[in-house]
Design a protein around this motif. Structure first.
Motif, PDB file in Angstrom:
ATOM      1  N   SER A  71      -2.238   6.274   3.905  1.00  0.00           N
ATOM      2  CA  SER A  71      -3.707   6.787   4.123  1.00  0.00           C
ATOM      3  C   SER A  71      -3.665   7.549   5.336  1.00  0.00           C
ATOM      4  CB  SER A  71      -4.400   5.498   4.024  1.00  0.00           C
ATOM      5  OG  SER A  71      -5.770   5.767   4.701  1.00  0.00           O
TER       6      SER A  71
ATOM      7  N   THR B 251      -6.514   7.543   7.124  1.00  0.00           N
ATOM      8  CA  THR B 251      -7.427   7.121   7.687  1.00  0.00           C
ATOM      9  C   THR B 251      -7.284   5.527   8.072  1.00  0.00           C
ATOM     10  OG1 THR B 251      -9.093   8.388   6.447  1.00  0.00           O
ATOM     11  CG2 THR B 251      -9.969   6.500   7.752  1.00  0.00           C
ATOM     12  N   TYR B 252      -6.855   4.939   7.067  1.00  0.00           N
ATOM     13  CA  TYR B 252      -6.553   3.425   7.356  1.00  0.00           C
ATOM     14  C   TYR B 252      -5.034   3.194   7.969  1.00  0.00           C
ATOM     15  CZ  TYR B 252     -10.812   3.150   4.681  1.00  0.00           C
ATOM     16  OH  TYR B 252     -12.006   3.564   4.323  1.00  0.00           O
TER      17      TYR B 252
ATOM     18  N   LYS C 247      -0.650   5.274  -4.680  1.00  0.00           N
ATOM     19  CA  LYS C 247      -1.786   4.886  -4.931  1.00  0.00           C
ATOM     20  C   LYS C 247      -3.199   5.018  -3.859  1.00  0.00           C
ATOM     21  CE  LYS C 247      -1.445   1.936  -8.640  1.00  0.00           C
ATOM     22  NZ  LYS C 247      -0.850   0.669  -9.014  1.00  0.00           N
ATOM     23  N   GLY C 248      -2.527   5.142  -2.559  1.00  0.00           N
ATOM     24  CA  GLY C 248      -3.564   5.270  -1.537  1.00  0.00           C
ATOM     25  C   GLY C 248      -4.260   3.990  -1.078  1.00  0.00           C
ATOM     26  N   ILE C 249      -4.933   4.021  -0.225  1.00  0.00           N
ATOM     27  CA  ILE C 249      -6.015   2.960   0.419  1.00  0.00           C
ATOM     28  C   ILE C 249      -7.227   3.374   0.312  1.00  0.00           C
ATOM     29  CG2 ILE C 249      -6.264   1.287   2.299  1.00  0.00           C
ATOM     30  CD1 ILE C 249      -3.249   2.083   3.109  1.00  0.00           C
ATOM     31  N   ASN C 250      -8.108   2.245   0.021  1.00  0.00           N
ATOM     32  CA  ASN C 250      -9.700   2.868   0.035  1.00  0.00           C
ATOM     33  C   ASN C 250     -10.170   1.376   0.428  1.00  0.00           C
ATOM     34  OD1 ASN C 250     -10.401   1.192  -2.232  1.00  0.00           O
ATOM     35  ND2 ASN C 250      -9.586   2.896  -3.517  1.00  0.00           N
ATOM     36  N   LEU C 251     -11.698   1.497   0.741  1.00  0.00           N
ATOM     37  CA  LEU C 251     -12.297   0.527   1.243  1.00  0.00           C
ATOM     38  C   LEU C 251     -12.400  -0.689   0.231  1.00  0.00           C
ATOM     39  CD1 LEU C 251     -13.224   0.023   4.034  1.00  0.00           C
ATOM     40  CD2 LEU C 251     -15.638   0.871   3.410  1.00  0.00           C
ATOM     41  N   LYS C 252     -12.856  -0.367  -0.756  1.00  0.00           N
ATOM     42  CA  LYS C 252     -12.894  -1.275  -1.859  1.00  0.00           C
ATOM     43  C   LYS C 252     -11.533  -2.151  -2.165  1.00  0.00           C
ATOM     44  CE  LYS C 252     -15.141  -1.096  -6.285  1.00  0.00           C
ATOM     45  NZ  LYS C 252     -15.036   0.038  -7.454  1.00  0.00           N
ATOM     46  N   MET C 253     -10.468  -1.373  -1.908  1.00  0.00           N
ATOM     47  CA  MET C 253      -9.097  -2.122  -2.275  1.00  0.00           C
ATOM     48  C   MET C 253      -9.014  -3.137  -0.786  1.00  0.00           C
ATOM     49  SD  MET C 253      -5.921   0.194  -2.579  1.00  0.00           S
ATOM     50  CE  MET C 253      -4.472  -0.208  -2.215  1.00  0.00           C
TER      51      MET C 253
ATOM     52  N   TYR D 174       0.830  -1.143  -0.146  1.00  0.00           N
ATOM     53  CA  TYR D 174      -0.059  -0.099  -0.012  1.00  0.00           C
ATOM     54  C   TYR D 174       0.818   1.319  -0.166  1.00  0.00           C
ATOM     55  CZ  TYR D 174      -3.810  -3.292   1.525  1.00  0.00           C
ATOM     56  OH  TYR D 174      -4.745  -4.413   1.595  1.00  0.00           O
TER      57      TYR D 174
END
Ligand code: ATP
Length: 769
Positions: A644, A646-647, A606-612, A602
């Protein structure tokens, strides 16, 4: 019943045999893993050929189809798990005929061979004979024309696995840096005891025709003298060595280290053995001298980060080369030049390698050195200047001698000290004055009158080569932010007559040079040449693809991950989320990901999102459900510290644990400053020496020029680095304007971005949307 060869695979897909041959080298397993998984990912069938050419000649069970899981955990294993052997039968045509038949019986039509020049010579011969071997098999009724027909073209790709680093055309062979690491670690240990007792040590290292290990160990450890096969010492080397050792002792050095390559000899090819050297040091110089022969420990064991990365990238490239080959393509060998993976004609590389040995045989040492890569001669030159007695003819003309300020800016990184040592050595050899500017710009501004600005003598700098951290102190403070400001810095430069500036550090160092460069319009004292040598574990400095300290960091990181993974080997179904440094650059996370075989990385890019996360949790469920308990430990996700807001690392681990519902669990780990590593890696030390040296030469090229001439030359403020396949200086003004993402403190174009795909391919992770 006679065995029938299976029909060839559809289209361009191949059955690819992979073998390791010759002496084992660390990283070979990583190469096999990459070939196997890349082949599977591309729809091919991989086969492991056990025990090198012996397996090919014996056939049957020695050639086995490989599955995805078969190579799990191989990146961190030393030696070669599919075995290697010296095979006399393959040297003869009947042996090769049998080998060809065995390959056809398995339907194999491509071969990837990881070995030294002998193995690759055998491979090339095999390919050149292949059509006649097919004819002979038909003639002798071993196989029918129909059986042979689909196999008329054999693809061969070479990977150089050898600790000697003796293949021409590639900067590094798989295994060489691990072996060098073992040698340097041993020398570092001997150093302590030698210094305690004021002893001399003569250390024998491997290398029959190739002095790479000996020379680089000399560069990386600051040895007093090295003996190399391709660059033998002069006729009266006894005198030469005694003079240098005596000079070092007179300067106050308490120990003596001499490195002898296995194949060392004098200019008449008379062997120079460790015993001869020892007797000389003991009898003539009356030094308490011991011999240490490192022997097979140099085979290295577990591969270092660089070898794992090299093996992985090259293994994957070998499969690409197989798939792209046409009947007319010459067999390639996969090489690396500086940072670039490339293909070269195999036989050319082997021929050039063999001609080094031939040149040595006829005492044409100039040719032997010329046949080695340019880099080798550059390292040799740097080494000689740092160790040899000061020669009056090497001094710069009096009116071109400079006072060179050396300053470290930013967080400590492995190699900072070695770079400064090389700069000091160069200055002293040429008659310049090296001046330490201690503790970065805050030190300079606040304490210049209390000794923070002082001339460096050789005894002070001599031992810096293997030291971690920063011996002259480093600080993140920027000149414009200090109370004294840029005006104060200019005044101090003027007061101490600083005529050139050598800065070592990370993004802050880059920014500091930028500030000083721009302030030249206002302050005459800043119209001096300046060079920044990037040194930061984050490797986020624009103008280079490599920063000092990043290799040391990767080694620390893979060590950490190996231990984490092993801790899970009993419970197995565990995912570690490991947080890496790197600022806003995902370099460290990504390269470490390649080197340890991470499940995913990560990155801030690219960042991190919930979908990932959900995608990866699905993938984890799927891959743990297939796990039959033969895993090499836990799985690792590397998360860069700024991927990220948040994550967080802990939160991701918690989510995975929650979603695992008892089928798998998760832990997080933050190695933090552990990533700065202890002693710098040999690569960081070597490159520090080479780049430090080059930087001084660059600064020196401005000696005698007027401040106006200097200020108007864009190269007078430059960053040194690796760009593509070259080491070069880039003008700061251009790099600042065109290549720098100032907001994210990283280069605009990051050369490694494509490697994430490789990590995913080799971990089996489906591409996130
Ligand atoms: P290292 O650098 O570790 O010595 P290498 O690949 O050079 O590795 P060799 O022992 O020279 O090691 O070669 C390994 C095997 O390759 C040999 O045992 C032999 O089977 C095969 N081989 C080497 N040279 C030839 C050749 N000229 N013709 C055919 N086969 C060869």
């Amino acid at each position: 019943m006679p065995v029938e060869p299976p029909p060839p695979l559809q289209g361009k897909q191949r059955r690819i045999g992979v073998m390791t041959s010759g002496g084992d080298a660390p990283g070979m397993n990583g190469a096999v893993r990459a070939v196997v998984r890349m082949a599977l990912a591309k729809g091919c069938e991989p086969y492991a050929i056990y025990e090198g050419y012996e397996g090919l000649v014996q056939g049957g069970d020695m050639i086995r189809a490989m599955k995805w899981e078969d190579v799990r955990g191989w990146l961190s294993e030393g030696g070669t798990l599919i075995g290697t052997a010296r095979c006399a039968a393959f040297r003869e045509r009947p042996g090769r005929l049998q080998a060809a038949k065995n390959m056809i019986l398995k339907g194999i039509d491509a071969l990837v061979i990881c070995g030294g020049d002998g193995s690759l010579t055998g491979a090339d011969l095999f390919r050149s004979e292949w059509p006649s071997l097919m004819d002979e098999l038909v003639e002798k009724k071993e196989l029918t024309e129909d059986q042979v027909k689909p196999f008329r073209h054999l693809n061969i790709v070479g990977l150089v696995g050898s600790i000697d680093n003796d293949l021409a055309g590639t900067d590094a062979t798989i295994g060489a840096y691990t072996s060098l690491g073992v040698i340097c670690e041993a020398i570092d240990k001997l150093d302590s005891t030698a210094t305690s007792h004021q002893r001399a040590f003569v250390i024998e290292v491997m290398g029959r025709h190739c002095g790479w290990l000996a020379l680089m160990a000399g560069v990386a450890s600051g040895a007093d003298f090295v003996f190399l096969p391709e660059k033998p010492p002069g006729e009266n080397w006894e005198e030469e060595m005694s003079k240098i050792v005596t000079k070092h002792r007179d300067e106050g050095k308490r120990k003596t280290m001499v490195i002898v390559a296995e194949g060392a000899h004098d200019s008449n090819l008379k062997p120079i053995t460790p015993t001869i050297v020892k007797d000389l040091l003991a009898n003539k110089l009356k030094l308490d001298t011991r011999i240490t022969t490192l022997g097979h420990v140099q085979r290295g064991g577990e591969a270092c980060a660089y070898d794992r990365m090299l093996a992985t990238q090259q293994g994957a490239e070998a499969v690409n080369a197989v798939l792209e080959a046409t009947p007319d393509t010459p067999s390639p060998v996969i090489c690396i030049v500086e940072n670039k993976i490339c293909r070269r004609p195999l036989m050319e590389a082997v021929k050039q390698t063999q001609s080094v040995a031939d040149a040595i045989k006829v005492k044409d040492f100039e040719k032997a050195m010329g046949l080695r890569d340019h880099e080798f001669a550059e390292y040799h030159n740097a080494y000689i200047t740092t160790t040899s007695a000061k020669l009056p003819e090497n001094l710069a003309p009096v009116d071109k001698r400079m006072r060179v300020g050396i300053i470290h800016v930013g967080a400590p990184a492995g190699g900072m000290n070695a770079a400064s040592r090389a700069a000091v050595a160069y200055c002293l050899a040429r008659g310049h004055t090296p001046v330490a500017l201690m503790n970065g710009f805050p030190g300079l501004c606040r304490h210049h009158a209390d000794g923070a600005v002082h001339e460096i003598n050789w005894l002070e700098a001599e031992s810096w080569v293997s030291k971690g951290g920063s011996e002259i102190g480093t600080n993140r403070g920027l000149p414009a932010d200090e109370a004294c400001g840029l005006e104060g810095v200019a005044k101090i430069f003027d007061q101490y007559k600083i005529q050139a500036l050598f800065m070592v550090g990370g993004f802050e160092a880059f920014t500091a040079v930028s500030q000083l460069r721009k302030a030249r319009d206002y302050y005459a004292a800043l119209r001096i040449p300046m060079t920044v040598l990037p040194a930061t574990v984050s490797n986020n400095v624009p103008g280079t693809e490599y920063s000092l300290g990043s290799d040391t960091c990767l080694n620390a990181l893979i060590q950490y991950c190996d231990v984490m993974r092993q801790s899970a080997s009993a419970s197995r179904r565990r995912v570690f989320v490991v947080e890496t440094q790197g600022g806003a650059s995902g370099y460290i996370a990504t390269i470490a990901g390649v080197s340890i075989g991470a499940l995913a990385v990560y990155t801030p890019e690219k960042g991190i999102n919930l979908k990932m996360l959900s995608h990866d949790i699905d993938f984890l469920r799927q891959s743990f459900s297939k796990d039959k308990g033969n895993s090499g430990g836990g799985k690792i996700i590397l998360r860069n510290e700024k991927a990220s807001e948040t994550y967080s690392t802990e939160l991701i681990a918690d989510i995975i644990r929650e979603e695992g519902k008892g089928r798998f669990e998760s832990r997080h780990g933050v190695p933090g400053h552990f990533q700065q590593g202890g002693k710098p890696s040999p690569m960081d030390r070597m490159r520090a020496t080479r780049f430090g040296f080059r930087s001084m030469q660059h600064l020196e090229s401005f000696a005698g020029k007027s401040p106006e001439e200097i200020a108007s030359d864009p190269m007078s403020a430059a960053v040194i680095g690796i760009v593509g396949a070259k080491v070069k200086f880039s003008p700061m003004a251009k790099v600042e304007a065109e290549d720098t993402d100032w907001k994210n403190r990283r280069p605009k174009n990051e050369f490694w971005l494509g490697l994430e795909d490789l990590i995913n391919t080799l971990s089996g992770r489906p591409k996130p949307e």
